[in-house]
Write a protein that holds these residues in place. Structure first.
Motif, mmCIF file in Angstrom:
data_model
loop_
_atom_site.group_PDB
_atom_site.id
_atom_site.type_symbol
_atom_site.label_atom_id
_atom_site.label_comp_id
_atom_site.label_asym_id
_atom_site.label_seq_id
_atom_site.Cartn_x
_atom_site.Cartn_y
_atom_site.Cartn_z
ATOM 1 N N LEU A 135 0.821 -1.202 0.000
ATOM 2 C CA LEU A 135 0.000 0.000 0.000
ATOM 3 C C LEU A 135 0.848 1.243 0.000
ATOM 4 O O LEU A 135 1.957 1.271 0.539
ATOM 5 N N SER A 136 0.303 2.286 -0.610
ATOM 6 C CA SER A 136 0.942 3.598 -0.591
ATOM 7 C C SER A 136 -0.093 4.618 -0.154
ATOM 8 O O SER A 136 -1.271 4.293 0.039
ATOM 9 N N ALA A 192 -8.365 -1.279 -2.608
ATOM 10 C CA ALA A 192 -7.093 -1.994 -2.579
ATOM 11 C C ALA A 192 -6.595 -2.201 -1.158
ATOM 12 O O ALA A 192 -5.669 -2.991 -0.933
ATOM 13 N N ARG A 193 -7.192 -1.520 -0.190
ATOM 14 C CA ARG A 193 -6.793 -1.657 1.199
ATOM 15 C C ARG A 193 -7.554 -2.772 1.932
ATOM 16 O O ARG A 193 -7.347 -2.973 3.122
ATOM 17 N N SER A 222 -3.124 4.711 -2.437
ATOM 18 C CA SER A 222 -3.820 3.460 -2.765
ATOM 19 C C SER A 222 -5.320 3.649 -2.588
ATOM 20 O O SER A 222 -5.777 4.201 -1.575
ATOM 21 N N THR A 254 -5.142 -6.258 -7.334
ATOM 22 C CA THR A 254 -4.798 -6.956 -6.097
ATOM 23 C C THR A 254 -4.872 -8.460 -6.290
ATOM 24 O O THR A 254 -4.033 -9.213 -5.768
#
Length: 769
Positions: free
Chosen positions: A633-634, A641-642, A637, A665
């Motif tokens: 993760l960034s 996507a988390r 994100s 993902t």
């Protein structure tokens, strides 16, 4: 020695008793009433109406005089009436095949319009199907009143709602209200027909005037409820207090209120008639006046199903009085029950039917307390009354008030005087504001002064308890247990009462419901467009996501997740995992945490994040996070996507919970953690969106069952057709909460995985599809 065969004599004796019993039952109005109610209820518990031809074909057999022929005829006729009513309701329903269709509708507003900050909700009544449509109008441009003519473009649905164990059956409520379709208004047109005056329009105008006179006073909603039957003005905190103290029935106009008005009118009119010596029967004249007053009050309250039932019950009692017949009270009650079912067969599936008739029947059973001193007898009667109704109340509403006997013992006598006074002052204020307005303000202030005392009682520890009775058998035993407990002293068998009550108090369930070590139950609740999953091992409970919450105030955590946990006797959550922060997954979390103890909250908004590699075991079942890793993760994100991906592995099979992960993902997981993805059951990512469930991902999981949590007729078209095709291609059996209701997965050591849907388990005619 006596001749003959003793065994044969005994057999003939049993047969003789049976014949005698049937002949007595044929002529007993109380038995006939039970037969009418029971046969109607049995019909309504079927998924389809009974074949009318078969019922009518059997009817001629009742022309022969054989023991029980009257009862059999009653059962056939009641079943036929219920089947005809069911079929008529089904025929007028908006077809499932046309769900989502937009149609121009012209009709009139029926009943009061419910308004909040975002929308108006009302019933549109027409002369053609759908006859009654419940519509929502968001950001309404004008205020509607009952009787207004409306022309609108509306998107229509067949009546539909979430179906979960232990929660309110919205579809049954729509069925009882005669709602043929639901929908929302796209555009509002012009209708040139003038508005028509009706009781409901008068009520709406009266409510407007009442609001103006009380100017937002805290007790405005209570006064409106008691005088005009409009309860929308009662606030949520006020409802919480009323439920906790067991006094919510006091603000819902029903048998108690209409009976009070009829009783006061009867005794006052009879007293005046006797004093004036008008040359007419004082009793008969008083009964006519009492019935007219009860009917007027019911009309003032909107003549909803509970008030219709109350009017029929009052009419049955007054009929016995007018005809001067010495009828036992139990027979009067039987006449009322038969009248209610004949007038509205659908009443048998309404909680109010069982609570109102149950309360009267229970009072008749407890009549022996009347021989005691008035004060002691009344207190004992209240205690026994609340105890007797507690199992039925818990069955329908999942809770019971422990302080209700005390509070009702004080407030019911007060209500006997207060309700007529409130009604009289409100009517005076509406008709003559100059004289009635100040009295109405004083009344509001008096109620406001008394309200804190009720709030204080509601805040007592243990004022109300949550009780989920596990099945009809436990309910029947609980009712029997309370009846045995209240038997007169000296009669044998009272010691059995606690035994009968144990299944309801401790939630005993069949042996098949016990979870073995290494096994687990996974229930994906029907929360509409969102996700909420409850996982139970033998002694532990995990909740993965808590469903949506909306600006209208609806909260899936409060409406579905909490009632389900109480239904399965899990009042404590060890771990609440919120896959990500989107409201359709995390919206219900706060309501869940407020209602039940939650030991640890992981994921979005939790005390810590979920990271791949974390694992734990409960009762022989292993739980492990598969995604994300810290480097996945960034800061930018996307929310989906988390999502926390959780794998559950028990002795009988594995389940993969995926939140809203999408194809990127999925590709990462396939490339990096393919062995960790294999599962027998897959909670399909992102509600079946086309951006998820890639072919490579499904090939890695190879699920036998694919469970989709999606809203009925949702605007995104989930699940996407391509996803359904891919799931079918890998051999997965697909279940969708939109059409299956809550879905339960049973994973047991040494047994095949079982998947059941709540709509199939509790199939009813009003549940579509």
């Amino acid at each position: 020695m006596p001749s003959g065969h003793p065994a044969g004599q005994k057999q003939r004796s049993y047969g003789g008793w049976l014949t005698y019993g049937l002949r007595v039952a044929d002529g007993d109005l109380r038995v006939v009433a039970v037969a009418v109610v029971a046969s109607t209820l049995v019909v309504y518990l079927q998924p389809q109406p009974l074949p009318l031809g078969v019922l009518l074909a059997l009817l001629p057999t009742c022309l022969l005089r054989w023991p029980g022929h009257v009862l059999f005829a009653v059962v056939l006729c009641a079943s036929a009436l219920a089947s005809i009513d069911m079929q008529a309701r089904l025929d007028s329903r908006w077809p499932v095949a046309r769900t989502g269709e937009t149609l121009m509708l012209t009709g009139r507003v029926s009943g009061l319009v419910a308004e909040d900050a975002f929308r108006s909700r009302f019933v549109l009544e027409r002369d053609t199907p759908p006859y009654r449509t419940r519509l929502s109008w968001y950001d309404a441009e004008r205020r509607l009143l009952p009787g207004d003519c409306v022309t609108a473009s509306a998107k229509l649905d067949t009546p539909h709602g979430s179906v979960n164990p232990g929660s309110f059956d919205y579809e049954a409520w729509l069925w009882r209200e005669g709602i043929d379709a639901t929908g929302y208004i796209r555009t509002m047109g012009q209708c040139d027909l003038p508005a028509i005056m009706s009781i409901d329009r008068w009520r709406a105008l009266a409510l407007e005037r009442l609001e103006g006179m009380l100017a937002g006073a805290p007790m405005q909603g209570i006064i409106a409820a008691l005088s005009l039957g409009a309860r929308d003005g009662i606030t949520d905190p006020q409802w919480d207090v009323l439920r906790a103290t067991g006094t919510n029935h006091l603000v819902a106009i029903s048998g108690l209120h209409i009976g009070l008005i009829a009783g006061w009118l009867f005794f006052v009119t009879r007293w005046l008639a006797l004093r004036l010596s008008c040359g007419i029967s004082a009793t008969r004249f008083a009964a006519v006046v009492a019935f007219a007053g009860a009917l007027a009050y019911a009309l003032l309250a909107g003549l909803a199903l509970p008030t219709q039932r109350a009017v029929i019950m009052v009419a049955a009692g007054l009929f016995a009085t007018v005809t001067m017949r010495q009828l036992a009270l139990t027979r009067v009650l039987a006449i009322a029950a038969i009248g209610v079912v004949l007038w509205s067969p659908v009443s048998v599936i309404a909680p109010g039917f069982w609570l109102s008739f149950g309360a009267v029947a229970w009072l008749l059973y407890l009549g022996r307390f009347a021989t005691q001193s008035r004060v002691k007898g009344f207190i004992v009667l209240q205690l026994a009354l609340v105890a007797g109704l507690a199992p039925v109340t818990a069955w329908f509403f999942g809770s019971a008030s422990l302080v209700a006997p005390l509070v009702n013992a004080l407030l019911i006598p007060v209500a006997a005087f207060a309700v007529p006074v409130i009604l009289a002052i409100t009517m005076l204020a509406l008709a003559w504001p100059t004289a009635g307005g100040p009295l109405l303000a004083l009344l509001s202030d008096a109620l406001n002064l008394a309200w804190p005392a009720l709030v204080a009682v509601a805040e007592w520890p243990g004022a109300a308890v949550d009780i989920a009775i596990p099945g009809m058998f436990a309910l029947a035993l609980a009712v029997l247990g309370v009846a045995v407990l209240c038997m007169p002293r000296g009669l044998p068998g009272r010691w059995l009462a606690p035994v009968f009550l144990l299944p309801a108090l401790f939630g005993w369930r069949p042996v098949g419901d016990v979870i073995a070590p290494g096994g687990y139950r996974l229930t994906m609740l029907d929360v509409g467009q969102g996700l909420a999953v409850v996982v139970r091992t033998r002694t532990h409970t995990l909740v993965y996501d808590a469903g949506p919450a909306y600006r209208s105030g609806f909260d899936a955590g409060e409406a579905f997740v909490v009632p389900y946990l109480r239904y399965v006797q899990r009042p404590y959550v060890e771990r609440l995992i919120l896959s990500h922060g989107d409201l359709d997954h995390a919206g219900g979390a706060n309501a869940l945490a407020q209602a039940l103890p939650v030991e640890e909250r992981v994921g979005a908004g939790g005390t810590r994040a979920c990271w791949a590699g974390e694992a734990w075991a409960w009762d022989g079942v292993r739980f492990s996070f598969v995604y994300p890793r810290p480097g996945d993760l960034s800061a930018d994100s996307p929310s989906n996507a988390r999502s926390c991906v959780l794998r559950i592995n028990g002795a009988g099979g594995a389940t993969l919970l995926t939140g809203d992960i999408e194809d990127r993902t999925e590709a990462l997981l396939v490339a990096r953690d393919m062995p960790s993805l294999a599962a027998d059951v897959l909670i399909v990512p992102h509600h079946g969106s086309a951006s998820s469930s890639s072919q490579a991902f499904l090939d890695a999981v190879t699920p036998d069952y694919a469970l989709i949590s999606a809203g009925w007729n949702n605007r995104w078209g989930f699940p996407a057709a391509t996803v359904v095709q891919r799931l079918s291609a890998v051999g997965a059996q697909i279940r969708n909460t939109a059409t299956a209701g809550a879905i339960e997965v049973r994973v047991s050591p040494g047994s095949p995985i079982e998947v059941e849907s709540w709509r199939a388990i509790s199939a009813r005619a009003w549940r579509v599809p």
